[in-house]
Design an enzyme around this catalytic site. Structure first.
Site, PDB file in Angstrom:
ATOM      1  N   GLU A 183      38.253  43.394  51.240  1.00  0.00           N
ATOM      2  CA  GLU A 183      39.464  43.459  52.061  1.00  0.00           C
ATOM      3  C   GLU A 183      40.128  44.824  51.920  1.00  0.00           C
ATOM      4  OE1 GLU A 183      43.800  41.194  52.408  1.00  0.00           O
ATOM      5  OE2 GLU A 183      42.088  40.145  51.514  1.00  0.00           O
ATOM      6  N   HIS A 187      48.110  38.899  44.804  1.00  0.00           N
ATOM      7  CA  HIS A 187      47.307  38.658  46.002  1.00  0.00           C
ATOM      8  C   HIS A 187      45.990  37.962  45.652  1.00  0.00           C
ATOM      9  CE1 HIS A 187      44.271  40.209  49.032  1.00  0.00           C
ATOM     10  NE2 HIS A 187      45.112  39.526  49.784  1.00  0.00           N
ATOM     11  N   GLU A 215      46.687  34.359  45.237  1.00  0.00           N
ATOM     12  CA  GLU A 215      46.879  33.725  46.548  1.00  0.00           C
ATOM     13  C   GLU A 215      45.535  33.236  47.105  1.00  0.00           C
ATOM     14  OE1 GLU A 215      46.704  35.130  50.922  1.00  0.00           O
ATOM     15  OE2 GLU A 215      48.129  36.364  49.817  1.00  0.00           O
ATOM     16  N   HIS A 216      44.509  34.076  47.014  1.00  0.00           N
ATOM     17  CA  HIS A 216      43.175  33.678  47.472  1.00  0.00           C
ATOM     18  C   HIS A 216      42.645  32.496  46.661  1.00  0.00           C
ATOM     19  CE1 HIS A 216      41.555  37.055  50.135  1.00  0.00           C
ATOM     20  NE2 HIS A 216      42.824  37.360  49.933  1.00  0.00           N
TER      21      HIS A 216
END
Length: 447
Positions: free
Chosen positions: A151, A71, A74-75
């Protein structure tokens, strides 16, 4: 069946021939010389398309101790490349009237752009660029690490239901990486660095580990020409490892947990069972479990709703969920929110009694036919959205299924019998493969 239910079923049956006529999709598939699979699904009703790249690498493929790196990466792919500045990718998509985003799951990471049909070449050029040419700095690593930690704070740490669900998954999976949250454990996220991100990127972000799905107002020959130009120029990764995960041992003991949090607004009971996923060429059991979830907890006419909300009035909400789209064993989940004055123990006992009654009495044939027609209608209506089309094929292919499996799925669902559904329930709803959790407030007792 109620009069309203009968009318709905009759309407769906009347619409069946028209729905069947729309059932075929124009799907073209080919593989580039570097091993990248390309799938084109034509839909010429509107001059738009969705361009999606799916990497067969998700959180379940992360190295032990580096949870959250899939993840995190991905950012980071929205930062600079050899030809673009940080943020330029999304800004270019927006300037061309489109939208873009990305998401990470256990089994894949996907990036997409929804744009006008004449912008396909630009999307391919940019996406191919960041497949191999990202340029990261230590400052960007620190900044984006703070972003993913925030997040997690917002979506998980500040949400007792999310924390409870995390603990349920960790208890369900004794050996498999599905027991680790996709976003990562906080203490491991805090240590992610540039080397972690680049190691995952270099290993998995290659054309022979990716599937391109383009849906919408496109010509397959033109997609092939552009794909060969932009993606075909990228060499395959010869060191790509075989996709192997540690598997679950036989689960032979029921597990229980209680999660207490003063922020809990509504206590509830959750039960999860280890369940088989959809397997290529062998989707029948998954189809039976899909229908079982609809029958038990798929709305106001479901079996659990009838028994617990209307008959015994022990619950104000019930639900059953099965997500068969995964590479390895998944879960079948049940939820019961007790009515006012009903304890969690009483709600759990009522749920167990209802499950036993269902297995004893079997499936209502009229209810089964109504659910089948509703699913068929939903599958057809999903084809009105290029996003839904691209996601359906991309998720399946990244999870070990084939185009033939996707195309066969609607008919396999329609062929499931009541006896097969009960047999699947007997096989999967076993206490020894279950985790039962109580989400409750700090001041509540457990009995």
């Amino acid at each position: 069946m109620t009069r309203t239910g009968a009318m709905i079923a009759a309407a769906l049956l009347a619409a069946a021939p028209a729905l069947a006529a729309q059932a075929e999709e124009a799907v073209t598939s080919f593989t580039l010389d570097n091993g990248m699979q390309v799938v084109v699904v034509e839909d010429h009703r509107a001059p738009v398309l969705q361009h999606m790249i799916w990497y067969r690498a998700g959180s379940a493929d992360e190295p032990v101790g580096s949870s959250g790196v899939a993840h995190f990466l991905e950012h980071l792919l929205f930062k600079a490349t050899d030809t673009m500045e940080a943020g330029e990718f999304s800004a270019t998509v927006a300037a061309n009237g489109g939208r873009d985003n990305a998401f990470t799951s256990y089994d894949y990471t996907a990036y997409f752009q929804r744009v006008a049909a004449d912008r396909l070449e630009l999307m391919m050029k940019m996406e191919a660029d960041r497949m191999k040419n990202i340029r990261l700095t230590e400052a960007e690593i620190v900044t984006e690490r703070d972003v993913i930690l925030e997040e997690r704070n917002q979506r998980t740490e500040n949400n007792p239901r999310a924390l409870f669900s995390e603990q349920m998954s960790a208890a369900q999976y004794l050996n498999h990486r599905y027991g680790v949250p996709v976003i990562g454990w906080k203490h491991e996220m805090e240590t992610l660095d540039l080397a972690d991100a680049l190691s995952f990127y270099d290993l998995y972000y290659s054309p022979n580990n990716a599937t391109l799905v383009v849906s919408g107002d496109v010509d397959p020959d033109e997609v092939k020409r552009l794909a060969q130009t932009y993606y075909g120029a990228i060499p395959a990764n010869p060191a790509l490892p075989e996709r192997f995960r540690s598997q679950e041992p036989p689960q032979t003991a029921a597990r229980r947990l209680t999660y207490k949090d003063a922020r809990v607004a509504q206590p509830y009971v959750m039960r999860s069972y280890l369940a088989p996923e959809r397997d290529s060429g062998d989707q029948e059991k998954a189809a039976a479990l899909t229908l079982l979830a609809e029958i038990l907890g798929g709305g106001t006419t479901s079996f659990l709703t009838e028994k617990l909300q209307f008959d015994t009035k022990t619950a104000v909400y019930t639900g059953a969920f099965y997500g068969g789209m995964s590479l390895d064993d998944t879960t079948f989940e049940l939820f019961v929110v007790p009515a006012d004055g009903v304890s969690l123990a009483e709600a759990e006992a009522a749920m167990d009694a209802a499950l036993a009654a269902f297995i004893e009495t079997g499936v209502d044939p009229e209810q089964l036919e109504r659910i089948k027609m509703q699913l068929r209608a939903a599958q057809i209506y999903e084809r009105d959205n290029v996003d839904g089309i691209a996601n359906r094929y991309g998720r399946a292919l990244a999870s070990g299924l084939t185009i033939a499996d996707v195309e066969a799925w609607p008919d396999i669902l329609q062929a499931v019998t009541g006896a097969e559904i009960v047999a699947a329930a007997r096989e999967v709803l076993r206490p020894e493969a279950s985790v039962t959790g109580w989400l409750m407030r700090d001041d509540e007792v457990t009995q």
